[in-house]
Design a protein around this motif. Structure first.
Motif, PDB file in Angstrom:
ATOM      1  N   ALA A  73     -18.355 -18.940 -24.270  1.00 59.98           N
ATOM      2  CA  ALA A  73     -19.321 -18.599 -25.320  1.00 59.98           C
ATOM      3  C   ALA A  73     -20.083 -19.833 -25.773  1.00 59.98           C
ATOM      4  CB  ALA A  73     -18.599 -17.969 -26.504  1.00 59.98           C
ATOM      5  N   GLY A  74     -21.416 -19.712 -25.810  1.00 61.70           N
ATOM      6  CA  GLY A  74     -22.253 -20.771 -26.364  1.00 61.70           C
ATOM      7  C   GLY A  74     -22.483 -20.563 -27.850  1.00 61.70           C
ATOM      8  N   SER A  75     -22.360 -19.320 -28.290  1.00 57.89           N
ATOM      9  CA  SER A  75     -22.445 -18.942 -29.704  1.00 57.89           C
ATOM     10  C   SER A  75     -21.362 -17.892 -29.917  1.00 57.89           C
ATOM     11  CB  SER A  75     -23.828 -18.353 -30.004  1.00 57.89           C
ATOM     12  OG  SER A  75     -23.993 -17.102 -29.345  1.00 57.89           O
ATOM     13  N   ASP A  76     -21.211 -17.417 -31.142  1.00 55.10           N
ATOM     14  CA  ASP A  76     -20.313 -16.287 -31.325  1.00 55.10           C
ATOM     15  C   ASP A  76     -20.807 -15.191 -30.385  1.00 55.10           C
ATOM     16  OD1 ASP A  76     -19.101 -17.834 -33.242  1.00 55.10           O
ATOM     17  OD2 ASP A  76     -19.567 -16.501 -34.911  1.00 55.10           O
ATOM     18  N   MET A  77     -19.894 -14.561 -29.665  1.00 53.57           N
ATOM     19  CA  MET A  77     -20.295 -13.638 -28.616  1.00 53.57           C
ATOM     20  C   MET A  77     -19.339 -12.450 -28.576  1.00 53.57           C
ATOM     21  SD  MET A  77     -21.140 -14.573 -24.617  1.00 53.57           S
ATOM     22  CE  MET A  77     -19.499 -14.884 -24.029  1.00 53.57           C
ATOM     23  N   VAL A  78     -19.888 -11.286 -28.254  1.00 52.23           N
ATOM     24  CA  VAL A  78     -19.104 -10.070 -28.080  1.00 52.23           C
ATOM     25  C   VAL A  78     -19.436  -9.510 -26.703  1.00 52.23           C
ATOM     26  CG1 VAL A  78     -18.614  -7.747 -28.927  1.00 52.23           C
ATOM     27  CG2 VAL A  78     -19.188  -9.571 -30.554  1.00 52.23           C
ATOM     28  N   ILE A  79     -18.394  -9.224 -25.916  1.00 52.20           N
ATOM     29  CA  ILE A  79     -18.617  -8.617 -24.607  1.00 52.20           C
ATOM     30  C   ILE A  79     -17.765  -7.362 -24.464  1.00 52.20           C
ATOM     31  CG2 ILE A  79     -19.252 -10.788 -23.464  1.00 52.20           C
ATOM     32  CD1 ILE A  79     -16.484 -10.834 -22.185  1.00 52.20           C
ATOM     33  N   LEU A  80     -18.293  -6.425 -23.721  1.00 49.97           N
ATOM     34  CA  LEU A  80     -17.533  -5.264 -23.284  1.00 49.97           C
ATOM     35  C   LEU A  80     -17.059  -5.596 -21.890  1.00 49.97           C
ATOM     36  CD1 LEU A  80     -16.555  -2.350 -23.674  1.00 49.97           C
ATOM     37  CD2 LEU A  80     -18.717  -1.609 -22.638  1.00 49.97           C
ATOM     38  N   HIS A  81     -15.778  -5.523 -21.683  1.00 52.49           N
ATOM     39  CA  HIS A  81     -15.112  -6.044 -20.487  1.00 52.49           C
ATOM     40  C   HIS A  81     -14.273  -4.891 -19.934  1.00 52.49           C
ATOM     41  CE1 HIS A  81     -13.042  -9.783 -18.864  1.00 52.49           C
ATOM     42  NE2 HIS A  81     -12.113  -8.887 -18.623  1.00 52.49           N
ATOM     43  N   THR A  82     -14.632  -4.381 -18.777  1.00 54.68           N
ATOM     44  CA  THR A  82     -13.896  -3.274 -18.178  1.00 54.68           C
ATOM     45  C   THR A  82     -13.309  -3.743 -16.856  1.00 54.68           C
ATOM     46  OG1 THR A  82     -15.405  -1.695 -19.194  1.00 54.68           O
ATOM     47  CG2 THR A  82     -14.058  -0.886 -17.382  1.00 54.68           C
ATOM     48  N   VAL A  83     -12.013  -3.520 -16.662  1.00 53.37           N
ATOM     49  CA  VAL A  83     -11.345  -3.960 -15.435  1.00 53.37           C
ATOM     50  C   VAL A  83     -10.593  -2.787 -14.807  1.00 53.37           C
ATOM     51  CG1 VAL A  83     -11.142  -6.394 -16.070  1.00 53.37           C
ATOM     52  CG2 VAL A  83      -9.362  -4.805 -16.754  1.00 53.37           C
ATOM     53  N   THR A  84     -10.557  -2.822 -13.475  1.00 55.91           N
ATOM     54  CA  THR A  84      -9.830  -1.793 -12.752  1.00 55.91           C
ATOM     55  C   THR A  84      -9.224  -2.393 -11.491  1.00 55.91           C
ATOM     56  OG1 THR A  84      -9.948   0.427 -11.784  1.00 55.91           O
ATOM     57  CG2 THR A  84     -11.909  -0.925 -11.560  1.00 55.91           C
ATOM     58  N   PRO A  85      -7.951  -2.163 -11.263  1.00 61.66           N
ATOM     59  CA  PRO A  85      -6.992  -1.534 -12.164  1.00 61.66           C
ATOM     60  C   PRO A  85      -6.654  -2.482 -13.318  1.00 61.66           C
ATOM     61  CG  PRO A  85      -5.842  -2.440 -10.280  1.00 61.66           C
ATOM     62  CD  PRO A  85      -7.317  -2.648 -10.020  1.00 61.66           C
ATOM     63  N   PRO A  86      -5.925  -2.017 -14.330  1.00 63.17           N
ATOM     64  CA  PRO A  86      -5.513  -2.921 -15.403  1.00 63.17           C
ATOM     65  C   PRO A  86      -4.756  -4.116 -14.816  1.00 63.17           C
ATOM     66  CG  PRO A  86      -5.072  -0.676 -16.031  1.00 63.17           C
ATOM     67  CD  PRO A  86      -5.464  -0.654 -14.571  1.00 63.17           C
TER      68      PRO A  86
END
Length: 126
Positions: free
Chosen positions: A94-107
């Motif tokens: 992160a270069g600044s405060d950051m929010v990401i949606l992170h989806t992984v498969t399989p867990p």
């Protein structure tokens, strides 16, 4: 987060919880096939470059940062979508405060994050 029905409904801002020491991954949904995470980063926090045996879909919701994927490094900004197949090195800073949606498969299994844990303890991104 609403879990009382047959689906999950939540709000990125409602789930928001930034931590001082390291990024904060908040699991939104998980089953045997997929894991969906909202990850909250303070500026400078990171997921170290690692090579798990899982596919990744990452979408930047807020903030800016840097992605490492394979041998490349490139900036991230809101709206960016990155897909990284299993076995390809990847990391996020992160270069600044950051929010990401992170989806992984399989867990991920424990061994998928062994590199992450070791590098976080050492304070190493690469």
């Amino acid at each position: 987060m609403d879990k009382e029905s047959n689906y999950i409904r939540t709000s990125v801002s409602q789930e928001a919880e930034f931590q001082g020491g390291r990024f904060n991954p908040k699991t939104v949904f998980e089953n045997e096939r997929v894991k969906v995470i909202l990850a909250y980063f303070k500026a400078g926090q990171f997921i170290p470059v690692h090579t798990p045996n899982i596919d990744l879909v990452l979408c930047v919701i807020e903030g800016q940062g840097e992605m490492a994927a394979d041998q490349d490094r490139f900036p991230l900004k809101p709206g960016d979508l990155v897909v990284v197949p299993k076995g390809v090195p990847r990391g996020v800073r992160a270069g600044s405060d950051m929010v990401i949606l992170h989806t992984v498969t399989p867990p991920p299994a424990a061994e998928d994050h062994a590199q992450v844990r070791a590098k976080l303890q050492q304070g190493r991104f690469d």
